[in-house]
Design an enzyme around this catalytic site. Sequence first.
Site, PDB file in Angstrom:
ATOM      1  N   GLY A  99       0.816  -1.230   0.000  1.00 41.40           N
ATOM      2  CA  GLY A  99       0.000   0.000   0.000  1.00 41.40           C
ATOM      3  C   GLY A  99       0.842   1.270   0.000  1.00 41.40           C
ATOM      4  O   GLY A  99       2.073   1.243   0.090  1.00 41.40           O
ATOM      5  N   LEU A 105       1.007   3.762   2.243  1.00 44.95           N
ATOM      6  CA  LEU A 105       1.707   4.109   3.474  1.00 44.95           C
ATOM      7  C   LEU A 105       3.037   3.356   3.580  1.00 44.95           C
ATOM      8  O   LEU A 105       4.079   3.926   3.901  1.00 44.95           O
ATOM      9  CB  LEU A 105       0.807   3.764   4.673  1.00 44.95           C
ATOM     10  CG  LEU A 105       1.419   3.960   6.039  1.00 44.95           C
ATOM     11  CD1 LEU A 105       1.621   5.443   6.324  1.00 44.95           C
ATOM     12  CD2 LEU A 105       0.540   3.359   7.126  1.00 44.95           C
ATOM     13  N   LYS A 123      -3.738   4.370  12.237  1.00 47.42           N
ATOM     14  CA  LYS A 123      -4.958   5.135  12.415  1.00 47.42           C
ATOM     15  C   LYS A 123      -5.760   5.114  11.118  1.00 47.42           C
ATOM     16  O   LYS A 123      -5.165   4.874  10.086  1.00 47.42           O
ATOM     17  CB  LYS A 123      -4.636   6.579  12.838  1.00 47.42           C
ATOM     18  CG  LYS A 123      -3.672   7.274  11.866  1.00 47.42           C
ATOM     19  CD  LYS A 123      -4.169   8.567  11.366  1.00 47.42           C
ATOM     20  CE  LYS A 123      -5.120   8.418  10.241  1.00 47.42           C
ATOM     21  NZ  LYS A 123      -4.612   8.789   8.926  1.00 47.42           N
ATOM     22  N   HIS A 169       1.186   9.016  13.838  1.00 49.32           N
ATOM     23  CA  HIS A 169       2.582   9.336  13.492  1.00 49.32           C
ATOM     24  C   HIS A 169       2.923  10.800  13.769  1.00 49.32           C
ATOM     25  O   HIS A 169       4.082  11.162  13.853  1.00 49.32           O
ATOM     26  CB  HIS A 169       2.902   8.950  12.038  1.00 49.32           C
ATOM     27  CG  HIS A 169       2.389   9.907  11.002  1.00 49.32           C
ATOM     28  ND1 HIS A 169       1.101   9.877  10.542  1.00 49.32           N
ATOM     29  CD2 HIS A 169       2.990  10.921  10.347  1.00 49.32           C
ATOM     30  CE1 HIS A 169       0.944  10.841   9.640  1.00 49.32           C
ATOM     31  NE2 HIS A 169       2.068  11.478   9.493  1.00 49.32           N
ATOM     32  N   HIS A 195      -4.743  13.223  14.438  1.00 49.71           N
ATOM     33  CA  HIS A 195      -3.666  14.223  14.489  1.00 49.71           C
ATOM     34  C   HIS A 195      -4.122  15.532  15.141  1.00 49.71           C
ATOM     35  O   HIS A 195      -3.448  16.083  16.007  1.00 49.71           O
ATOM     36  CB  HIS A 195      -3.144  14.546  13.082  1.00 49.71           C
ATOM     37  CG  HIS A 195      -2.757  13.338  12.273  1.00 49.71           C
ATOM     38  ND1 HIS A 195      -2.271  12.195  12.844  1.00 49.71           N
ATOM     39  CD2 HIS A 195      -2.775  13.101  10.937  1.00 49.71           C
ATOM     40  CE1 HIS A 195      -2.007  11.307  11.893  1.00 49.71           C
ATOM     41  NE2 HIS A 195      -2.312  11.830  10.723  1.00 49.71           N
ATOM     42  N   LYS A 239      -7.500  19.152   1.722  1.00 52.90           N
ATOM     43  CA  LYS A 239      -6.666  18.583   0.651  1.00 52.90           C
ATOM     44  C   LYS A 239      -6.777  19.505  -0.559  1.00 52.90           C
ATOM     45  O   LYS A 239      -7.794  20.193  -0.722  1.00 52.90           O
ATOM     46  CB  LYS A 239      -7.200  17.204   0.254  1.00 52.90           C
ATOM     47  CG  LYS A 239      -7.218  16.195   1.387  1.00 52.90           C
ATOM     48  CD  LYS A 239      -5.945  15.422   1.396  1.00 52.90           C
ATOM     49  CE  LYS A 239      -5.913  14.382   2.482  1.00 52.90           C
ATOM     50  NZ  LYS A 239      -4.559  13.948   2.809  1.00 52.90           N
TER      51      LYS A 239
END
Length: 501
Positions: A30, A32, A169, A199, A261, A351
């Site tokens: 993937g 990530l 997450k 993270h 986050h 975004k």
Amino acid sequence: MKNNLSITDYYRCEILKPPSFGIVVFGASGHLAYNKLFPSLFGLYKKGIIKNNFFIVGTGRSNYDDSSFRNRIENSIKSKFPNVEDRLIGDFCINVYYINGNYEDTYYYENIKGRLKQLTECYKTGGNIIYHLATPPFLFETIIYKLIKSSLITKDKDKNYFERLMVEKPFGLDFESCKELNKVILRNLNDNQIFRIDHYLGKSTVQNILVFKFANTLFHDLWNKKNIEYVFIKFKEREGVEERQEYFDNTGLLRDIFQNHILQLVALIAMEKPESFSAENIQKQKNKIFKSIAPFEKNVINKNILLGQYNGYRQRSKEFEKSCIETFFFTRLFINNRNWKNVPFYILAGKKMDVDETSITVVFKREKKCLLCEGDNLNNKNAITFKIKPSQGVSIRFVGKVPGAKLCTGSFNMEFNYKDVFGNEMIEDYESVILECLYGDHTIFWDKEGVEYSWKILQPLLEKLNNCPLEEKNKTLKIYEPGSEGPIEIINFIKDNGWNL
Ligand code: BG6
């Protein structure tokens, strides 16, 4: 003699060598894993923190073998480290293996077990293993259940090696699924075996918030509603959802970054001094903040929260042509405790925005009777900005004298940039995440209580959005142009809500 203002003395943090280990990455093909995990594992290798005492097993549904998977990983590393010698990348990749299979299939886990047995002996890792779940969240429960059933991970009882689970997450997709996930895990494993990742907590710039607040007497007595007017968190990204659209369309920006986050940033800014800097004490203070944040009300859309989607999102494929998922939000929350009552925390995130910027600005009140303040210029207020991305550091805005005969004033910034002082010595976020899990330290991870509370804050809003008919959702969702500052409705939204920004 050094100029006092530019002293940059610091103690070099000693990075302890972690024990030998193996890591199994689920979701290894993937986005990530490609962009963050493998480059970070390589980053630790390149820095000499992990040497020849580890192996990595990538696993997932995609059809690779060891060799084709190593090629993929080499490419991912080269794109992050274009100047590194091929030999070093090759030496690292020898330790990478791949197993493919179906997450539901018992045989797949037996296969993993067999391979781990061989690798554990060959690398002499003593059984130390981390299972890293980097798949979409709806697969977590199945994988965890199967790992437990096949005894790949068992309860930590006086073992002289570790078996740990790192879970990405969002941890769950709402309050109920998060609670259920915690239940499945804790029925069979000890809480200290679980590392719930955010993270952002691995970033030095984020960790710096607590140090800045609590190690500088200059600021910490000012850190409350008496002196702070508001806090503004920006989380703007130029990139869109691109190849993550399938994941994103089931998640949306609120689940993707607000629940985790953003709430972590709010908690770090607002939490009180812990008794000590242990994981437990830090989490205890953060949880007090999560509990004091009023959950969203059901009818807040367009009142207290503006949701948007960038133009072009639906056009990327037929599958998404009716999607009402948010790629932008602007909202405000309050912390109902004695330190923060009535101090608004504004949060703007999106975004495909005009700039890349993650930052937190704490704006201070001006003296009621301010002798040298002219007009109501926002820039005359003191402000501290924690710059998280792409600049990394702290900036402090203060009022000073403009040269000349009269007492003219101006607003200036004092800047500290991590890169100027530490250059390439920085430890990347996922490097920290992996290292802290290897050390068994939970400081930069969510605990059970905290993650459940974070969902409670969002839950009423998620329910409202889930049950909202498409036409209604469509009406509330504001479309904005890629590369812009967000929906044009922002201006009226701020005005109508009476937000004083
Ligand atoms: C991830 C989100 O957790 O964080 C992404 O899923 C987001 O949507 C990313 O882009 C931002 O992380 P960073 O470290 O690049 O700021």
